[in-house]
Design a protein around this motif. Structure first.
Motif, mmCIF file in Angstrom:
data_model
loop_
_atom_site.group_PDB
_atom_site.id
_atom_site.type_symbol
_atom_site.label_atom_id
_atom_site.label_comp_id
_atom_site.label_asym_id
_atom_site.label_seq_id
_atom_site.Cartn_x
_atom_site.Cartn_y
_atom_site.Cartn_z
ATOM 1 N N SER A 323 0.511 -13.371 -2.133
ATOM 2 C CA SER A 323 0.152 -14.772 -2.291
ATOM 3 C C SER A 323 0.781 -15.312 -3.565
ATOM 4 N N LYS A 324 0.656 -16.619 -3.777
ATOM 5 C CA LYS A 324 1.234 -17.232 -4.978
ATOM 6 C C LYS A 324 0.626 -16.643 -6.247
ATOM 7 N N ASP A 325 -0.641 -16.293 -6.165
ATOM 8 C CA ASP A 325 -1.351 -15.828 -7.361
ATOM 9 C C ASP A 325 -1.321 -14.306 -7.504
ATOM 10 N N GLN A 326 -0.748 -13.644 -6.519
ATOM 11 C CA GLN A 326 -0.756 -12.180 -6.534
ATOM 12 C C GLN A 326 0.658 -11.672 -6.730
ATOM 13 N N LEU A 327 0.836 -10.879 -7.743
ATOM 14 C CA LEU A 327 2.163 -10.341 -8.021
ATOM 15 C C LEU A 327 2.131 -8.827 -7.868
ATOM 16 N N ILE A 328 3.142 -8.321 -7.199
ATOM 17 C CA ILE A 328 3.312 -6.873 -7.133
ATOM 18 C C ILE A 328 4.330 -6.499 -8.210
ATOM 19 N N ALA A 329 4.024 -5.479 -8.973
ATOM 20 C CA ALA A 329 4.965 -5.021 -9.995
ATOM 21 C C ALA A 329 6.104 -4.286 -9.298
ATOM 22 N N GLU A 330 7.079 -5.065 -8.834
ATOM 23 C CA GLU A 330 8.133 -4.494 -7.985
ATOM 24 C C GLU A 330 8.945 -3.419 -8.700
ATOM 25 N N ASP A 331 9.247 -3.639 -9.968
ATOM 26 C CA ASP A 331 10.028 -2.631 -10.699
ATOM 27 C C ASP A 331 9.263 -1.322 -10.804
ATOM 28 N N ALA A 332 7.971 -1.425 -11.107
ATOM 29 C CA ALA A 332 7.148 -0.209 -11.211
ATOM 30 C C ALA A 332 7.023 0.469 -9.853
ATOM 31 N N LEU A 333 6.894 -0.330 -8.801
ATOM 32 C CA LEU A 333 6.779 0.226 -7.456
ATOM 33 C C LEU A 333 8.081 0.902 -7.043
ATOM 34 N N THR A 334 9.191 0.277 -7.367
ATOM 35 C CA THR A 334 10.501 0.867 -7.065
ATOM 36 C C THR A 334 10.656 2.209 -7.769
ATOM 37 N N ASP A 335 10.279 2.240 -9.029
ATOM 38 C CA ASP A 335 10.382 3.501 -9.792
ATOM 39 C C ASP A 335 9.469 4.570 -9.203
ATOM 40 N N ALA A 336 8.267 4.166 -8.803
ATOM 41 C CA ALA A 336 7.318 5.133 -8.238
ATOM 42 C C ALA A 336 7.827 5.690 -6.908
ATOM 43 N N PHE A 337 8.402 4.817 -6.072
ATOM 44 C CA PHE A 337 8.958 5.291 -4.806
ATOM 45 C C PHE A 337 10.108 6.275 -5.059
ATOM 46 N N ARG A 338 10.936 5.933 -6.012
ATOM 47 C CA ARG A 338 12.066 6.819 -6.316
ATOM 48 C C ARG A 338 11.555 8.173 -6.817
ATOM 49 N N GLU A 339 10.522 8.134 -7.654
ATOM 50 C CA GLU A 339 9.926 9.375 -8.163
ATOM 51 C C GLU A 339 9.341 10.211 -7.029
ATOM 52 N N ALA A 340 8.827 9.535 -6.001
ATOM 53 C CA ALA A 340 8.229 10.246 -4.863
ATOM 54 C C ALA A 340 9.269 10.721 -3.851
ATOM 55 N N GLY A 341 10.529 10.405 -4.103
ATOM 56 C CA GLY A 341 11.590 10.816 -3.172
ATOM 57 C C GLY A 341 11.708 9.910 -1.963
ATOM 58 N N ILE A 342 11.197 8.694 -2.071
ATOM 59 C CA ILE A 342 11.288 7.704 -0.987
ATOM 60 C C ILE A 342 12.241 6.607 -1.466
#
Length: 432
Positions: A323-342
């Protein structure tokens, strides 16, 4: 006899679930339907990946194109019965209605997004190039193919003919709303089409509508609005399209890196190399694409294999609403996925849907939006939202929706106690 006016010895009919019967009386239309380029539309679904959400949505662009032709034919019959139609424009209008979608590729929107193709450009090329369609059209006159292409491209000088198939209420939209509602099984897309036909009046620059039938037009506008948000932008269909886009992107990257495919995508190589000819394009349809997706499930490349398996077996990505008021920390999520091998390049995607159900041209704006005009009892013409409170409430209002898609099953497959799984779960706001 001139090809423009030649009639068939016997009228041909197609049984149709939306219009009951589609009538073909003209040799020109019958010959166009019989071309290999038009028959190719049988192998391209009207709604792309939507069949993975609504199982009945297996209908093709072939059926839709016939439907647009039939609506245009019936409208012209009504105009003709009132003496309001220039007969010299009939075959042109019917040919353009029939051929308006002939340039669509397989899974059109995902396909165009990855490879930068343009179905409108290919429609023009199919009409003007070395094709069976061009040969049929050229029998009418040397410049007839150009005229058909101009109608579809909205550059033909007779704006009435153009508005018949390209406006905010036209034969194209009328057919796809009713046809898509029928095959998806929803009730949203229904409206009183025959009532709309009866209140249509031709004018020099576009079709207008009698004020007395305004409520039928309102119903049409709202049907379109509901179909977009309940069917065309359905999140499950969008998930399938995200995966489809990722498959095509991965295959292109692998080809460019010199990867040796177990099943070489011969028909796609011109696309990968950016040198696709019209004939290369015509050879592509959804049966070709699905063949590759099926065989690529056995590829050595784990990403391509997994994505194809997801698409073919409907193991789709899940999503979280942004939503407009909800932000996903995309950089942190990207790093976490990479760390998980995804690999986040293929397993994370923010997808946006946006639609404006009705608008009209305002001075100073670049984009032309032909307004829907109501014919008033005194002969004047008023723009629809001036008279309709219902339409005024949504005019010019663009609704946009954002979702983040990801493979929840891959996240849940991580060890329960792992810090990276916990981190991803927290960022995506779902329980571990």
């Amino acid at each position: 006899m001139n090809e423009r006016f030649e009639k068939l010895n016997e009228e041909k009919v197609f049984k149709d679930p939306v219009h009951r019967y589609i009538h073909v009386r003209d040799r020109l239309i019958w010959d166009l339907i019989g071309t290999s380029e038009f028959q190719r539309l049988r192998r391209i679904r009207q709604l792309g990946t939507t069949f993975l959400t609504f199982h009945g949505a297996e209908h093709s662009r072939f059926g839709h194109s016939l439907g647009v032709y039939e609506i245009a034919r019936r409208i012209i019959d009504i105009f003709r019965s009132r003496g309001d139609w220039d007969e010299s424009q009939t075959q042109l209008a019917l040919s353009a209605a029939l051929l308006h979608d002939v340039g669509h590729g397989p899974f059109s929107h995902a396909f165009e997004k990855v490879f930068g193709t343009d179905h409108e450009r290919f429609t023009q090329e199919l009409i003007l190039g070395d094709t069976e369609i061009h040969d049929v059209l050229a029998k009418v006159s040397a410049d007839f193919p150009v005229q058909v292409a101009d109608v579809i491209g909205k550059t033909y000088p007779n704006r009435l003919v153009v508005s018949l198939i390209s406006s905010q209420i036209d034969a194209d939209r009328m057919d796809y709303l009713l046809r898509d509602a029928y095959f998806t099984g929803v009730s949203y897309g229904h409206f009183d089409m025959e009532r709309i036909w009866r209140i249509m009046r031709p004018s020099e620059d576009q079709i207008v509508f009698k004020l007395s039938g305004m409520h039928a037009v309102e119903d049409y506008i709202m049907s379109r609005y509901q179909m977009y948000w309940q069917v065309y932008f359905h999140p499950v269909s969008r998930s399938a399209e995200v995966i489809l886009t990722k498959i095509l992107h991965r295959a292109k990257v692998l080809y460019e890196s010199g990867y040796s495919f177990g099943q070489t995508p011969l028909q796609l190589i011109p696309l990968f190399e950016g040198g696709m000819t019209l004939q290369d394009y015509i050879r592509l349809d959804e049966s070709v694409m699905l063949y590759y997706f099926q065989t690529w499930q056995q590829e050595r490349d784990k990403i391509l294999s997994d994505l194809c398996g997801r698409f073919m077996n409907r193991r789709l990505f899940k999503y979280v609403q942004l939503s407009k008021d909800q932000l996903i920390a995309e950089d942190a999520l990207t790093d976490a996925f990479r760390e998980a091998g995804i690999d986040p390049e293929y397993y994370l995607e923010v997808d946006s849907s946006s639609d404006c159900p009705y608008d009209f041209y305002r001075p100073g704006e670049r984009e032309e939006r032909q307004p829907i005009l109501l014919l008033m009892p005194d002969g004047s013409r008023h723009e629809l939202s001036q008279e309709s409170d219902v339409v005024a409430s949504i005019t010019g209002k663009r609704r946009t929706d954002h979702k983040l898609y990801y493979p929840k099953d891959s996240v849940l497959a991580l060890p329960e106690s792992s810090a990276v799984r916990k981190k991803i779960s927290e960022l995506l706001h779902f329980p571990t």
